[in-house]
Scaffold this motif. Sequence first.
Motif, PDB file in Angstrom:
ATOM      1  N   ILE A  30     -31.081  -7.018 -17.360  1.00 14.55           N
ATOM      2  CA  ILE A  30     -30.472  -5.749 -16.947  1.00 14.55           C
ATOM      3  C   ILE A  30     -28.954  -5.882 -16.954  1.00 14.55           C
ATOM      4  CG2 ILE A  30     -30.134  -4.187 -14.980  1.00 14.55           C
ATOM      5  CD1 ILE A  30     -33.107  -4.711 -14.256  1.00 14.55           C
ATOM      6  N   VAL A  31     -28.439  -6.967 -16.403  1.00 13.64           N
ATOM      7  CA  VAL A  31     -26.989  -7.191 -16.382  1.00 13.64           C
ATOM      8  C   VAL A  31     -26.447  -7.250 -17.808  1.00 13.64           C
ATOM      9  CG1 VAL A  31     -25.190  -8.884 -15.823  1.00 13.64           C
ATOM     10  CG2 VAL A  31     -26.890  -8.255 -14.110  1.00 13.64           C
ATOM     11  N   ALA A  32     -27.148  -7.938 -18.694  1.00 11.29           N
ATOM     12  CA  ALA A  32     -26.707  -8.035 -20.093  1.00 11.29           C
ATOM     13  C   ALA A  32     -26.674  -6.664 -20.743  1.00 11.29           C
ATOM     14  CB  ALA A  32     -27.624  -8.979 -20.869  1.00 11.29           C
ATOM     15  N   ARG A  33     -27.680  -5.843 -20.478  1.00 10.40           N
ATOM     16  CA  ARG A  33     -27.691  -4.494 -21.063  1.00 10.40           C
ATOM     17  C   ARG A  33     -26.578  -3.631 -20.501  1.00 10.40           C
ATOM     18  NH1 ARG A  33     -32.957  -1.249 -21.752  1.00 10.40           N
ATOM     19  NH2 ARG A  33     -31.433   0.068 -22.794  1.00 10.40           N
ATOM     20  N   LEU A  34     -26.372  -3.690 -19.194  1.00  9.80           N
ATOM     21  CA  LEU A  34     -25.298  -2.894 -18.593  1.00  9.80           C
ATOM     22  C   LEU A  34     -23.936  -3.342 -19.108  1.00  9.80           C
ATOM     23  CD1 LEU A  34     -26.556  -2.600 -14.900  1.00  9.80           C
ATOM     24  CD2 LEU A  34     -26.555  -0.809 -16.653  1.00  9.80           C
ATOM     25  N   GLY A  67     -23.922  -7.094  -5.072  1.00 13.32           N
ATOM     26  CA  GLY A  67     -22.640  -6.528  -5.470  1.00 13.32           C
ATOM     27  C   GLY A  67     -22.414  -6.502  -6.969  1.00 13.32           C
ATOM     28  N   LEU A  68     -23.469  -6.697  -7.752  1.00  7.92           N
ATOM     29  CA  LEU A  68     -23.326  -6.759  -9.201  1.00  7.92           C
ATOM     30  C   LEU A  68     -23.502  -5.417  -9.897  1.00  7.92           C
ATOM     31  CD1 LEU A  68     -25.250 -10.066  -9.824  1.00  7.92           C
ATOM     32  CD2 LEU A  68     -22.823  -9.653 -10.254  1.00  7.92           C
ATOM     33  N   ALA A  69     -24.146  -4.478  -9.240  1.00 11.40           N
ATOM     34  CA  ALA A  69     -24.384  -3.170  -9.852  1.00 11.40           C
ATOM     35  C   ALA A  69     -24.152  -2.086  -8.817  1.00 11.40           C
ATOM     36  CB  ALA A  69     -25.806  -3.083 -10.406  1.00 11.40           C
ATOM     37  N   ARG A  70     -23.878  -0.900  -9.340  1.00  7.11           N
ATOM     38  CA  ARG A  70     -23.647   0.248  -8.449  1.00  7.11           C
ATOM     39  C   ARG A  70     -24.371   1.444  -9.063  1.00  7.11           C
ATOM     40  NH1 ARG A  70     -18.020   0.397  -7.344  1.00  7.11           N
ATOM     41  NH2 ARG A  70     -17.816   0.320  -9.585  1.00  7.11           N
ATOM     42  N   GLY A  71     -25.122   2.138  -8.233  1.00  5.65           N
ATOM     43  CA  GLY A  71     -25.831   3.323  -8.690  1.00  5.65           C
ATOM     44  C   GLY A  71     -25.148   4.584  -8.209  1.00  5.65           C
ATOM     45  N   LEU A  82     -22.522  -1.773 -14.146  1.00  2.00           N
ATOM     46  CA  LEU A  82     -22.194  -3.144 -13.767  1.00  2.00           C
ATOM     47  C   LEU A  82     -20.859  -3.171 -13.038  1.00  2.00           C
ATOM     48  CD1 LEU A  82     -23.020  -6.151 -14.162  1.00  2.00           C
ATOM     49  CD2 LEU A  82     -21.621  -6.111 -16.221  1.00  2.00           C
ATOM     50  N   ARG A  83     -20.770  -3.990 -12.013  1.00  2.00           N
ATOM     51  CA  ARG A  83     -19.494  -4.225 -11.337  1.00  2.00           C
ATOM     52  C   ARG A  83     -18.928  -5.524 -11.895  1.00  2.00           C
ATOM     53  NH1 ARG A  83     -19.784  -4.149  -5.252  1.00  2.00           N
ATOM     54  NH2 ARG A  83     -17.542  -4.146  -5.546  1.00  2.00           N
ATOM     55  N   ALA A  84     -18.183  -5.394 -12.968  1.00  2.00           N
ATOM     56  CA  ALA A  84     -17.689  -6.560 -13.713  1.00  2.00           C
ATOM     57  C   ALA A  84     -16.790  -7.452 -12.870  1.00  2.00           C
ATOM     58  CB  ALA A  84     -16.958  -6.097 -14.961  1.00  2.00           C
TER      59      ALA A  84
END
Length: 115
Positions: A30-34, A67-71, A82-84
Amino acid sequence: MARLSIGGAAKRADAAAIFAALGDETRLRIVARLCAEGPLSIMRLTDGGAVTRQAITKHLHALEEAGLARGSRLGRTSVWELRANRLASVRRYLDQISRDWDAALGRLRAFVEED
């Protein structure tokens, strides 16, 4: 004996939460796709995969807790991004670990080569 000089306990705990979240293969995908595609809806994240929307949602919430993603809501659709900056903080942490290991190996080499 030298100790690793990696940040304080709070930084280690923060990094551990991120590593734990990324330790799951589905969340890593999921992180890779985002990262590659930018913000995506849950529906788009389930396209072409064998994982249900409900499972993707659970994984997204785990990433959010770390803390890696935000919806956010866009009408009736949930869009996740993604929260880069969180990945950048982990990169700095790994860079510090790498420097500490390099230093430790340098000390070991010097010790071994003393003879």
